[in-house]
Design an enzyme around this catalytic site. Structure first.
Site, PDB file in Angstrom:
ATOM      1  CD  GLU A 284      56.875 -22.023  52.538  1.00 38.11           C
ATOM      2  OE1 GLU A 284      57.764 -21.268  52.235  1.00 38.11           O
ATOM      3  OE2 GLU A 284      56.885 -22.240  53.912  1.00 38.11           O
ATOM      4  CE  LYS A 343      59.583 -17.297  52.325  1.00 36.45           C
ATOM      5  NZ  LYS A 343      59.768 -18.963  53.065  1.00 36.45           N
ATOM      6  CB  CYS A 393      57.338 -19.800  56.002  1.00 35.25           C
ATOM      7  SG  CYS A 393      58.071 -21.108  56.809  1.00 35.25           S
TER       8      CYS A 393
END
Length: 532
Positions: A284, A343, A393
């Site tokens: 990321e 995301k 994440c």
């Protein structure tokens, strides 16, 4: 003549003061025990391998909550939550101080106190330790949705990547592990309590079984953990380029971060020579310079991808008219960008800022939080034979997000992450534990690529075969199994969790009704005397 001494009545206040003092002392000691019990649960969390401390902490909690009123259960439960959450979440304040860390820890502790209040109520039921374990699962479910979309970081399952409970993830996911851990702990607590008040061995049998059976179930579930390469094998690389320095100014270093990942990939290409990779995962934020807007960034990425001669998935910040996206871009050698994942679950107080004007009253740091736009699709990247599910994440903490990605036709799971803003804290190890749980829960190899560590290759049984250090440039290369089979946990989905939540709440209702009837029955004789 002297009058005989008249015996003096003891002072009423002095007669009541000593018991009151003893009562306050008992409450103080119980409060300290609650904090210590929460601390034991924290000490069970990675990077420590002491997973068995979690049920011990819950055994202490069981002794504190048994036969208490709901208000006392809430108080002791909140203290238990503070003992667990304050050290667990210390990483949230590493660069911004206690303004983030302590309020978040306090709120999470209160949300731990809520199910503990309910647990205190059901301790009056037969087999209360079973209902208590179910109510703890209900509490974790509450924390996964409240507040600001939920914060499930303190799930008990995430502290169990080393223990005997781990195989249960393949059967019922994180809720089943939480149920098993707490049932062991509450059963152990009841066993101790009964042993102190009775000499009848028969009275110890059922709580002993409650303490032991979850561990036995974990061992029995080992065959449910799939490890075979039913969809073949691929050679994968995870690149950790590192960052110039840790801290909140990570984004100011974005060109250096991109260059680090380009250089480490080109170096790996030279090291491999004729050895062929099937796919490469970058972290990321590997390119916080939008390659669709910045020609230099696009050229650097293309140069690295062509050098490694394999499709590369990398994290990038993509700027659109309505706001930025935290994306993962799939870049093919000789072709360029061919797919994108955005995301879906954004981090409050980081990528987004709820109630920004309100929190600005306390600290201007809130304006460091982003204005990112969430995605809405569980994209799977086709990278040769690999169909790569992506969770970025923070998303790995959310059961539904990971499940949706995996069940969208994947045979490999990738977790690009950026932990540079949390320095050398335990955060990255806590997240790695989540990755290991997800590997078993979904029966997938998990490739973790972090900007600054810890990057890792995790097999479907949760074994970490390779990992990096913190703030060290590195490349992990390994041939790993692809698996398309679904686990029982994936097939059942949310049903185990909501069944446990419903059963726990039903037990709570029964306990409340019985308690009300008992109090009413206790009042009846007095009422009869009044009217008789």
């Amino acid at each position: 003549m002297v009058a005989p001494a008249v015996p003096q009545e003891p002072d009423v206040a002095s007669r009541t003061e000593a018991p009151a003092r003893r009562g306050r002392l008992k409450v103080a000691l119980r409060s300290l025990a609650a904090l210590a019990a929460g601390g034991l649960v924290f000490l069970s969390v990675p990077p420590r391998p002491t997973w068995w401390l979690a049920p011990v902490g819950f055994a202490v909690l069981a002794l504190l909550l048994h036969d208490r009123r709901a208000r006392a259960g809430f108080g002791y439960g909140t203290l238990f939550g503070l003992g667990f959450m304050v050290p667990l979440l210390a990483w949230t304040g590493v660069f911004v101080g206690p303004i983030a860390w302590l309020p978040l820890s306090g709120l999470e502790a209160v949300l731990v106190g809520v199910p503990c209040a309910a647990i205190a109520v059901v301790t009056r039921l037969r087999g209360w330790y079973l209902w208590a374990a179910l109510l703890w699962v209900a509490g974790e479910t509450l924390r996964a949705y409240v507040p600001f979309g939920g914060f499930p970081w303190g799930k008990l399952a995430f502290g169990q990547p080393e223990g005997l409970y781990l195989p249960l993830a393949a059967l019922g996911g994180t809720p089943l592990i939480a149920f098993a851990v707490t049932l062991t702990g509450f059963g152990l607590g009841e066993l101790v309590r009964r042993a102190l008040i009775t000499r009848a061995p028969r009275a110890l049998v059922i709580p002993a079984l409650a303490a032991v059976l979850p561990l036995a179930a974990g061992v029995a579930a080992i065959p449910a953990v799939g490890t075979d390469a039913d969809a073949g094998e691929v050679t994968v690389a995870a690149i950790q380029g590192n960052v110039p320095r840790a801290g909140l100014d990570f984004n100011a270093q974005r060109r250096a971060v991109l260059d680090n990942h380009v250089e480490r990939t080109e170096q790996l290409a030279a090291e491999l020579g004729a050895t062929k990779l099937d796919l490469v995962i970058w972290p990321e934020n590997a390119s916080d310079i939008d390659p669709f807007r910045n020609r230099d960034a696009a050229e650097a990425i293309a140069r690295a991808v062509n050098a490694i001669d394999a499709p590369v998935a990398f994290g990038a910040v993509i700027v659109r008219p309505d706001g930025p996206r935290n994306s993962v871009i799939l870049w093919e050698p000789g072709v360029g960008p061919v797919d994108e994942y955005v995301k879906r679950r954004l981090q409050p107080f980081g990528e987004t800022m709820p109630m920004r004007d309100f929190f600005r009253l306390f600290t201007p740091t809130v304006d460091r939080a982003g204005t990112f736009v969430p995605g809405d699709e569980a994209t799977v990247f086709e990278m040769g034979k690999a169909r790569v599910a992506l969770v970025t994440c923070y998303e790995v903490a959310f059961d539904a997000v990971v499940r949706e990605s995996v069940l969208n036709g994947s045979n490999l799971l990738a977790v690009p992450t950026n932990n540079a803003t949390f320095g050398r804290t335990e955060m990255t190890y806590q997240q790695l534990a989540m990755d290991r749980i997800r590997a078993v829960e979904h029966g997938r190899t998990v490739v973790v690529a972090a900007t600054s560590g810890v990057s890792a290759i995790i097999l479907p049984d949760g074994t970490v075969t390779q990992s990096t250090g913190l703030f060290t440039p590195a490349a992990l290369v390994e041939r790993v199994p692809l698996r398309s089979a679904t686990t029982m946990a994936d097939r059942l989905g949310v049903w185990p969790e909501w069944t446990m939540v419903s059963a726990g709440l039903a037990a709570l209702v029964i306990a409340l009704v019985r308690g009300r009837r008992s109090r009413s029955a206790g009042d009846m004789p007095a009422a009869a005397d009044t009217h008789g």
